[in-house]
Scaffold this motif. Structure first.
Motif, PDB file in Angstrom:
ATOM      1  N   THR A  45      -6.236   3.076  21.415  1.00 57.68           N
ATOM      2  CA  THR A  45      -6.168   1.922  20.519  1.00 57.68           C
ATOM      3  C   THR A  45      -5.112   2.189  19.461  1.00 57.68           C
ATOM      4  OG1 THR A  45      -8.487   1.374  20.895  1.00 57.68           O
ATOM      5  CG2 THR A  45      -7.461   0.461  18.920  1.00 57.68           C
ATOM      6  N   PHE A  46      -4.156   1.272  19.353  1.00 52.53           N
ATOM      7  CA  PHE A  46      -3.055   1.371  18.401  1.00 52.53           C
ATOM      8  C   PHE A  46      -3.208   0.316  17.321  1.00 52.53           C
ATOM      9  CE2 PHE A  46      -1.278   3.268  22.193  1.00 52.53           C
ATOM     10  CZ  PHE A  46      -0.479   4.296  21.712  1.00 52.53           C
ATOM     11  N   GLY A  47      -2.801   0.647  16.106  1.00 50.81           N
ATOM     12  CA  GLY A  47      -2.736  -0.308  15.015  1.00 50.81           C
ATOM     13  C   GLY A  47      -1.290  -0.676  14.742  1.00 50.81           C
ATOM     14  N   THR A  48      -1.068  -1.896  14.275  1.00 49.37           N
ATOM     15  CA  THR A  48       0.286  -2.347  13.948  1.00 49.37           C
ATOM     16  C   THR A  48       0.376  -2.698  12.467  1.00 49.37           C
ATOM     17  OG1 THR A  48      -0.158  -4.684  14.369  1.00 49.37           O
ATOM     18  CG2 THR A  48       0.546  -3.356  16.255  1.00 49.37           C
ATOM     19  N   THR A  49       1.559  -2.550  11.908  1.00 49.88           N
ATOM     20  CA  THR A  49       1.822  -3.046  10.554  1.00 49.88           C
ATOM     21  C   THR A  49       2.791  -4.219  10.615  1.00 49.88           C
ATOM     22  OG1 THR A  49       3.532  -1.368  10.254  1.00 49.88           O
ATOM     23  CG2 THR A  49       1.349  -0.857   9.404  1.00 49.88           C
ATOM     24  N   ALA A  50       3.742  -4.158  11.549  1.00 52.95           N
ATOM     25  CA  ALA A  50       4.698  -5.249  11.776  1.00 52.95           C
ATOM     26  C   ALA A  50       4.399  -5.868  13.138  1.00 52.95           C
ATOM     27  CB  ALA A  50       6.125  -4.701  11.764  1.00 52.95           C
ATOM     28  N   PRO A  51       4.855  -7.092  13.383  1.00 49.84           N
ATOM     29  CA  PRO A  51       4.711  -7.650  14.731  1.00 49.84           C
ATOM     30  C   PRO A  51       5.474  -6.764  15.722  1.00 49.84           C
ATOM     31  CG  PRO A  51       5.572  -9.301  13.206  1.00 49.84           C
ATOM     32  CD  PRO A  51       5.557  -7.997  12.486  1.00 49.84           C
ATOM     33  N   GLU A  52       4.958  -6.648  16.930  1.00 48.49           N
ATOM     34  CA  GLU A  52       5.592  -5.817  17.950  1.00 48.49           C
ATOM     35  C   GLU A  52       5.686  -6.568  19.266  1.00 48.49           C
ATOM     36  OE1 GLU A  52       3.428  -2.162  18.430  1.00 48.49           O
ATOM     37  OE2 GLU A  52       3.688  -1.583  16.335  1.00 48.49           O
ATOM     38  N   VAL A  53       6.755  -6.277  19.996  1.00 46.61           N
ATOM     39  CA  VAL A  53       6.859  -6.681  21.389  1.00 46.61           C
ATOM     40  C   VAL A  53       6.952  -5.389  22.184  1.00 46.61           C
ATOM     41  CG1 VAL A  53       8.230  -7.842  23.158  1.00 46.61           C
ATOM     42  CG2 VAL A  53       8.012  -8.858  20.879  1.00 46.61           C
ATOM     43  N   MET A  54       5.981  -5.177  23.055  1.00 48.49           N
ATOM     44  CA  MET A  54       5.963  -3.988  23.903  1.00 48.49           C
ATOM     45  C   MET A  54       6.558  -4.369  25.253  1.00 48.49           C
ATOM     46  SD  MET A  54       4.663  -1.212  22.521  1.00 48.49           S
ATOM     47  CE  MET A  54       3.960  -0.245  23.844  1.00 48.49           C
ATOM     48  N   GLU A  55       7.726  -3.815  25.541  1.00 49.31           N
ATOM     49  CA  GLU A  55       8.432  -4.053  26.800  1.00 49.31           C
ATOM     50  C   GLU A  55       8.140  -2.884  27.731  1.00 49.31           C
ATOM     51  OE1 GLU A  55      13.039  -3.886  28.379  1.00 49.31           O
ATOM     52  OE2 GLU A  55      12.667  -4.085  26.237  1.00 49.31           O
ATOM     53  N   LEU A  56       7.509  -3.149  28.858  1.00 54.27           N
ATOM     54  CA  LEU A  56       7.219  -2.098  29.823  1.00 54.27           C
ATOM     55  C   LEU A  56       8.404  -1.941  30.765  1.00 54.27           C
ATOM     56  CD1 LEU A  56       4.400  -2.794  28.692  1.00 54.27           C
ATOM     57  CD2 LEU A  56       3.507  -2.198  30.928  1.00 54.27           C
ATOM     58  N   VAL A  57       8.996  -0.758  30.767  1.00 55.89           N
ATOM     59  CA  VAL A  57      10.120  -0.462  31.646  1.00 55.89           C
ATOM     60  C   VAL A  57       9.582  -0.086  33.026  1.00 55.89           C
ATOM     61  CG1 VAL A  57      12.132   1.032  31.986  1.00 55.89           C
ATOM     62  CG2 VAL A  57      11.516   0.259  29.679  1.00 55.89           C
ATOM     63  N   GLU A  58       8.547   0.741  33.039  1.00 58.84           N
ATOM     64  CA  GLU A  58       7.855   1.149  34.263  1.00 58.84           C
ATOM     65  C   GLU A  58       6.394   1.357  33.928  1.00 58.84           C
ATOM     66  OE1 GLU A  58       9.435   4.675  36.064  1.00 58.84           O
ATOM     67  OE2 GLU A  58      11.380   3.783  36.446  1.00 58.84           O
ATOM     68  N   GLY A  59       5.552   1.356  34.952  1.00 56.01           N
ATOM     69  CA  GLY A  59       4.149   1.681  34.762  1.00 56.01           C
ATOM     70  C   GLY A  59       3.223   0.510  35.008  1.00 56.01           C
TER      71      GLY A  59
END
Length: 103
Positions: A45-59
């Motif tokens: 479980t991760f917390g954010t402070t700024a908005p994030e876009v998680m781009e999956l390269v592989e997996g």
């Protein structure tokens, strides 16, 4: 885009969850920042402070986003958005190589 040009890379890695997630911070000439890393198979479980876009390269992973009742499956080539000041849970089924875009 398979690589970033003209960036500064932090030498020291960001190591989270006893090494299950390792990334490096990169900064672009215009001041924008991203991180590039890997997450090994685990549920975290991760917390954010700024908005994030998680781009999956592989997996391959399942992600439970804020306010969601059930996880959503993502694979390399896909991405998901996480609002600022929130948490998300990621269950990594196959090692994830990612780029995290902030802001």
């Amino acid at each position: 885009m398979s690589k970033f040009e003209n960036v500064s890379v932090a030498k020291k890695a960001n190591v989270y969850f006893d090494g299950a997630c390792v990334s490096h911070s990169i900064e672009f000439p215009d001041g924008t920042a991203k991180s590039v890393g890997v997450i090994l198979p685990a549920t975290l479980t991760f917390g954010t402070t700024a908005p994030e876009v998680m781009e999956l390269v592989e997996g391959h992973c399942r992600v439970t986003l804020p306010g969601a009742d059930a996880p959503v499956t993502f694979r390399g080539g896909e991405s998901f958005e996480v609002p600022a000041d929130s948490e998300f849970t990621i269950e990594v089924l196959e090692t994830v190589h990612y780029v995290c875009h902030y802001g």
